[in-house]
Each structure stands twice: as C-alpha cells, then as structure tokens.
Motif scaffolding. Sequence first.
Motif: not given
Length: 608
Positions: A456-479
């Motif tokens: 469960x801890x690993x799953x939560x960490x992966x979810x947080x990492x996935x959210x960060x990657x999605x935010x970075x993807x959106x930021x790159x698209x805006x750039x």
Amino acid sequence: MQRDFIWLWVYEIGFAADNSRTLNVDSTAMTLPMSDPTAWATAMNNLGMAPLGIAGQPILPDFDPALGMMTGIPPITPMMPGLGIVPPPIPPDMPVVKEIIHCKSCTLFPPNPNLPPPATRERPPGCKTVFVGGLPENGTEQIIVEVFEQCGEIIAIRKSKKNFCHIRFAEEYMVDKALYLSGYRIRLGSSTDKKDTGRLHVDFAQARDDLYEWECKQRMLAREERHRRRMEEERLRPPSPPPVVHYSDHECSIVAEKLKDDSKFSEAVQTLLTWIERGEVNRRSANNFYSMIQSANSHVRRLVNEKAAHEKDMEEAKEKFKQALSGILIQFEQIVAVYHSASKQKAWDHFTKAQRKNISVWCKQAEEIRNIHNDELMGIRREEEMEMSDDEIEETTETKETEESVSQAEALKEENDSLRWQLDAYRNEVELLKQEQGKAPREDDPNKEQQLKLLQQALQGMQQHLLKVQEEYKRKEAELEKVKDDKLQVEKMLENLKEKESCATRLCTSSQDSDYPLEKTLNSSPIKSEREALLVGIISTFLHVHPFGASIEYICSYLHRLDNKICTSDVECLMGRLQHTFRQEMTGVGASLEKRWKFCGFEGLKLT
C-alpha cells in the motif's frame, strides 16, 4: 359565292416618287390583244429588249438585240412571264413597260412612263384585299370583275357609290397582280364621256378577315414549331435514372453485399444515400444502416491507394517523357553537329548553291526545334527543383522548431505509460493478496499484513509520482504552446522587418532619383492612398464595436459587402503596417487557437 365580311380600309390619294413598287403580272391569266403591235415593238427596241407580246410571242422575229437605241441600258433578253419558266430578278431601277389591255366592255390604257409610280401604303399582314379607286361613275360590278378576275379568283367585291370598291382575292399573291393595274386609265367601250372614264388607283386594304386568317395561320405554325421543338427535346433528353427500390430487410442485405464489391460500389452508395435522405433510418434499422456506412467507409483506404497508384503512374510517365525528350535532344544535337560540320570550308566548297541553301535552311529549322525542346526540358527540371526546394524548406523549418518539443513530449508519454503499467501491476498484486487473506486465517501467516502495508505504501508512492509526472507533462505542453506562439510572433516580426526593409530600400532609391531630402522620405506616412485611409477608418470603426477583437476573415467578409475587389492579403498587410493602431493577438487553446485583430488606436496615440 360571296361572303359578307367587315372591311377596314384607309383611302389614300396622291402619288409619291420614292415609294415605287415593281410587280410582274402572270401573262397566262391576261392573254389580251394589243392595240398597236408596231408601237409596242418600237418601245421594246428602245429598251434594248427583244419585242415580245404579253403572252411571250415574238412580235418581230428578225429583231437584233444589239440594235438598242437607248444609251446606258445594255441589251438584255429576259424570260418574260407566260413561258412557264421562272424569270431572272429584275433590277429595281429598270423601267416596267406596260401595254394597252382590251377587255369586253372596257379598255385599259397604261400610264405615262415619265410619271412617278403610284404610291402604296404599308402592306398589312396576310393582306388579300385591295382598295380600287378612280372607277368611272358608270362602272358596274360586272366591269370590275371583268378587269380584276385576270389577277386571280375573287371571293367578294364591295362597291361604293363614291367610285371606289374593295376586292378580296383567294390568295395573297393575287394582290400583287392587282397592284400592277394601278395608274391605268380605264374607258368604258368607245365613249369619251367623263362619266365613262377614270384613273385606277389600287392599294392595299386592311380587313379583319384577312388579319384573322393570318393570325390563325401564325398560331398553327407556332403550334407546329412547338411540337417540333418538343419532339426534338424529347429525342435529345437523356434517359431518366432507374428508380431506387424501397427499403426492406431483403433489399438491405443485397445493398450490403454490393457495397463490398468494388464494381457495384457506386450504385449501392447511391441507393444508401437515397434511403438515408428518405428518412428510412429508425431504431430498428439503425444497426443495418451503421453496418452499411461502415462498409462504405472501408472503401476509403482503397480509394486512397488507387489515387497513390495513379500518382505513381503519373510520376513514371513524367520520368519516361523526360528521358525520351532528353534522347530526342541528343539526336537533335547530333543532327545540328552534322549540319555545322557540313558548313565548314572543307565540305562546303564541294556543294552547289542550291545544296548550300537547303543545308542552311535545314540547319536553322533543326536549331529552332532543338531550342524549343531544350526550353521545355529545362522548364520541367526547374519545376521539379522548385517543388523539391519548397518541400525541403518546409520540412527543415518544421523539424528544427518542433524536434525538441516533440522529443520531450514523447519521453513524458513513455514515462507516463510505464508508471501506469506499474500501478496496474501493483493493484493486481494487492487484489490477489486480499483474496488469499480472506481464504486463510491471519494467525497462520503473520507476514502478510506487513506485505500488504508495504504494498500500500508503494502504491501510494507510485500514485504521487504519477501525479507529479502528469503535472510536469501538462507544464511541458503549456511550454510547447508558448513556444509555438513565440514562433508565430517571431515569424510576424520577420515579415514586418522584411516589409520595413523593402520600404527602406524603396525610400533610398526614390531619394537618389529625386531632389528632395532624405528626411522627408523617412517621415512618409504608412498610408499610401486615400483608399487605404478609408479602409483604415472603416476597419477601426468595425473593431471599435468588437472590443474582444475579430479575425481577418470576419473583417474581410464585412468589407466585401462594401467592395468585392478588396483582397484579404492587402488588408492584412495594411493592418500590419499600422502597429500603433491595430494589434494582433492569439486567443484560445489547442485546436481553438485563433488570431484576432484588436483596435489599439487610443493606446497608440499615447505612445506616439
């Protein structure tokens, strides 16, 4: 047999010299003896014509046509009426010789040939009726019939007490024969009394019956013409297309099979289109129609492949044509080389003058044809080079500017997909562990709880990492979008700089040619004509009403209502020159990105 009908006539008295009419009377109907054959032969001799009677009999058999006594008139021998042969056309200026006509009860004397011909009114349409004036006071209807029945069949006569009458004939051509008698002097018997003499005046008369018959004939001809045209249109009309069958499950299955066949595809698509336009689609038949539409869509790839094949064939044909043309040019070069070598002094001196002339002419012709083919080949190669250069420029500009952004976006997509796959794998493991935990008691396996917590801890960490990657993807698209906007602005700035540079070069060249100083040319206005000033005023008023701006297409659609000759590129160039009056901005996101022009004249006034 006579018919009562209403007459409309206009009696005109007088004679005009300009309105002359030459009429020929058929002599077969007027076979009357002449009073003086010798005088008639003398008159014909003076005109240079063979003396003939009104029935065509020669009066003087030994007449020589070359003995014409009147100068200016060539001797002619026309075919006179009464011989059953169509006479040649008589010139309008040739005088008509009239003779004395003897009837049973009267005698007709021809008019003086020096007098002008009698005047006539305009001929009414379908005229079969004539007005006859100048009759003797003692003239009767029997005498009128005796004189005018030689012109043709008389249908009716209406005689007035005032020495005139109206005569209606059976056909229109008989009226022309009756007009021939106009101007004749009539004498009843051998009397010289004034009441027994008169001067005939024959003219056209307007009758309602003539007009009615003429209108009936015209209507009949119009009906025949309409019928003929209708038959011709029906003959030339293309056959109507075959009727489209009504929709049913059986017909639907047949059309679905035809849609799969390439040869019957066009016919089946037309049937499908007709069914859809008729409104045959409903809930029950929607699936059938969807399958048919899907079958029609499957032909798109086939059509694209066919187009590509045709383009390939066209390219191959172009290449073959170019190769053949180059081979022809080589042969032309060889022929021209032969001519040039033959023109050298070694061989030229041995040819004759005619041979040298032929060789020089052949050489010129061959050089002209070679130059024409060479220009054609060079034009083909130039077009290919231009197409290649345009493609290369577009590809280089697009690839250089989007390589980095595309590579970053692809890397982010790959990372996002890999994280998503890992997350799905962890979820599957958690579900399996939960199932195993429900089957077995907790006491048997105390380590499972710790494993679940770790997962469960690993799953939560992966979810947080996935959210960060999605935010970075959106930021790159805006750039990336920002980079594209910057690119558009840079292109716009380049265009403006090019325009300024061209304007500067024009100003420099004009300053060199003119005597005015350079400062006046540099301070010249960007508005070059009164028309551009009017356009600026109209566009400013239009954009002032639209505070959020408007696209160039919207502006030009408004201007086209005022003038259809306005060009979109000219309007955009004019607005680009006035940077302190109009400003271009980018609005929207992604696919809805749009260029809008806004009015910034009040802000630009402060800056300038």
